[in-house]
Write a protein that holds these residues in place. Structure first.
Motif, mmCIF file in Angstrom:
data_model
loop_
_atom_site.group_PDB
_atom_site.id
_atom_site.type_symbol
_atom_site.label_atom_id
_atom_site.label_comp_id
_atom_site.label_asym_id
_atom_site.label_seq_id
_atom_site.Cartn_x
_atom_site.Cartn_y
_atom_site.Cartn_z
ATOM 1 N N THR A 34 -50.698 24.864 -52.805
ATOM 2 C CA THR A 34 -51.333 24.504 -51.356
ATOM 3 C C THR A 34 -52.784 24.727 -51.390
ATOM 4 O OG1 THR A 34 -49.548 25.598 -50.467
ATOM 5 C CG2 THR A 34 -51.389 25.286 -48.993
ATOM 6 N N SER A 35 -53.451 23.581 -50.595
ATOM 7 C CA SER A 35 -54.913 23.264 -50.937
ATOM 8 C C SER A 35 -55.422 24.174 -49.639
ATOM 9 C CB SER A 35 -55.080 21.864 -50.256
ATOM 10 O OG SER A 35 -54.988 20.952 -51.285
ATOM 11 N N ILE A 36 -56.396 24.972 -50.002
ATOM 12 C CA ILE A 36 -57.430 25.629 -49.009
ATOM 13 C C ILE A 36 -58.375 25.021 -48.642
ATOM 14 C CG2 ILE A 36 -58.434 27.981 -48.705
ATOM 15 C CD1 ILE A 36 -55.457 28.264 -50.045
ATOM 16 N N THR A 37 -58.195 24.640 -47.090
ATOM 17 C CA THR A 37 -59.280 23.609 -46.557
ATOM 18 C C THR A 37 -60.061 24.431 -45.681
ATOM 19 O OG1 THR A 37 -57.829 23.145 -44.802
ATOM 20 C CG2 THR A 37 -57.721 21.753 -46.836
ATOM 21 N N GLN A 38 -61.081 23.793 -45.330
ATOM 22 C CA GLN A 38 -62.216 24.496 -44.128
ATOM 23 C C GLN A 38 -62.864 25.701 -44.880
ATOM 24 O OE1 GLN A 38 -60.314 25.524 -40.463
ATOM 25 N NE2 GLN A 38 -59.962 23.247 -39.981
ATOM 26 N N VAL A 39 -63.013 25.612 -46.195
ATOM 27 C CA VAL A 39 -63.852 26.598 -46.952
ATOM 28 C C VAL A 39 -65.433 26.424 -46.536
ATOM 29 C CG1 VAL A 39 -64.846 27.286 -49.369
ATOM 30 C CG2 VAL A 39 -62.617 26.425 -48.973
ATOM 31 N N LEU A 40 -65.888 27.637 -46.101
ATOM 32 C CA LEU A 40 -67.329 27.563 -45.687
ATOM 33 C C LEU A 40 -68.231 28.135 -46.700
ATOM 34 C CD1 LEU A 40 -66.636 29.228 -42.192
ATOM 35 C CD2 LEU A 40 -67.224 26.932 -42.694
ATOM 36 N N ASP A 41 -68.080 28.860 -47.649
ATOM 37 C CA ASP A 41 -68.770 29.524 -48.559
ATOM 38 C C ASP A 41 -67.760 29.894 -49.653
ATOM 39 O OD1 ASP A 41 -71.202 30.400 -49.547
ATOM 40 O OD2 ASP A 41 -70.745 32.162 -48.987
ATOM 41 N N LEU A 42 -68.249 29.980 -50.966
ATOM 42 C CA LEU A 42 -67.696 30.451 -52.161
ATOM 43 C C LEU A 42 -68.779 31.347 -52.991
ATOM 44 C CD1 LEU A 42 -65.246 28.874 -54.401
ATOM 45 C CD2 LEU A 42 -67.320 30.067 -55.466
ATOM 46 N N GLN A 43 -68.491 32.398 -53.339
ATOM 47 C CA GLN A 43 -69.503 33.332 -53.838
ATOM 48 C C GLN A 43 -68.891 33.622 -55.307
ATOM 49 O OE1 GLN A 43 -72.741 33.969 -53.315
ATOM 50 N NE2 GLN A 43 -72.438 32.547 -51.625
ATOM 51 N N SER A 44 -69.330 33.891 -56.301
ATOM 52 C CA SER A 44 -68.710 34.523 -57.651
ATOM 53 C C SER A 44 -69.606 35.694 -57.868
ATOM 54 C CB SER A 44 -68.447 33.530 -58.726
ATOM 55 O OG SER A 44 -69.808 32.855 -59.250
ATOM 56 N N SER A 45 -68.865 36.781 -58.636
ATOM 57 C CA SER A 45 -69.532 37.832 -59.158
ATOM 58 C C SER A 45 -68.779 38.110 -60.304
ATOM 59 C CB SER A 45 -69.726 38.885 -58.068
ATOM 60 O OG SER A 45 -68.382 39.271 -57.614
ATOM 61 N N GLY A 46 -69.383 39.210 -61.017
ATOM 62 C CA GLY A 46 -68.927 39.705 -62.473
ATOM 63 C C GLY A 46 -68.833 38.703 -63.601
ATOM 64 N N GLY A 47 -68.147 38.932 -64.538
ATOM 65 C CA GLY A 47 -68.368 38.201 -65.713
ATOM 66 C C GLY A 47 -69.290 38.580 -66.694
ATOM 67 N N GLU A 48 -70.208 39.566 -66.363
ATOM 68 C CA GLU A 48 -71.271 40.129 -67.485
ATOM 69 C C GLU A 48 -70.974 40.485 -68.706
ATOM 70 O OE1 GLU A 48 -71.022 41.316 -64.180
ATOM 71 O OE2 GLU A 48 -72.545 39.825 -62.801
ATOM 72 N N GLN A 49 -71.534 39.964 -69.686
ATOM 73 C CA GLN A 49 -71.158 40.911 -70.956
ATOM 74 C C GLN A 49 -71.847 42.253 -70.788
ATOM 75 O OE1 GLN A 49 -69.580 39.283 -73.997
ATOM 76 N NE2 GLN A 49 -69.718 41.758 -74.307
#
Length: 99
Positions: A1-16
């Motif tokens: 299912t597509s997620i529409t009306q996305v206003l913002d996307l932030q990523s965090s983590g993934g640090e070595q």
């Protein structure tokens, strides 16, 4: 299912992370790569409970199961990931912003 009306996307983590160690005969410590911290993606979507994507996020949250996800970027590039969905139905109410 597509997620529409996305206003913002932030990523965090993934640090070595690194493990530090040193030998008694050395003046300097050393480090080697250790674990990588978990990554989080946070989507802010418009508050429209009638959309199929909204309902899919709510159902995935309630199921508490690992889900496969695909992010399609405007360039056409695709990112695949898997993880748990956490969904907060309380809208962010900021003056002058879409709710």
């Amino acid at each position: 299912t597509s997620i529409t009306q996305v206003l913002d996307l932030q990523s965090s983590g993934g640090e070595q992370g690194f493990a530090n160690y040193g030998f008694l005969e050395d003046d300097m410590d050393l480090q080697i790569p250790d674990r990588i911290s978990p990554m989080q993606l946070a989507l802010q979507i418009a508050d429209d409970a009638s959309l199929p994507g909204y309902q899919a996020l709510k159902a995935a949250h309630e199921a508490s199961a690992v889900r496969a996800m695909r992010l399609t970027l405007p360039s056409g590039s695709i990112i695949y990931c898997n993880g748990y969905v956490s969904f907060n139905e309380v809208p962010i109410m900021t003056k002058g912003q879409v709710m």
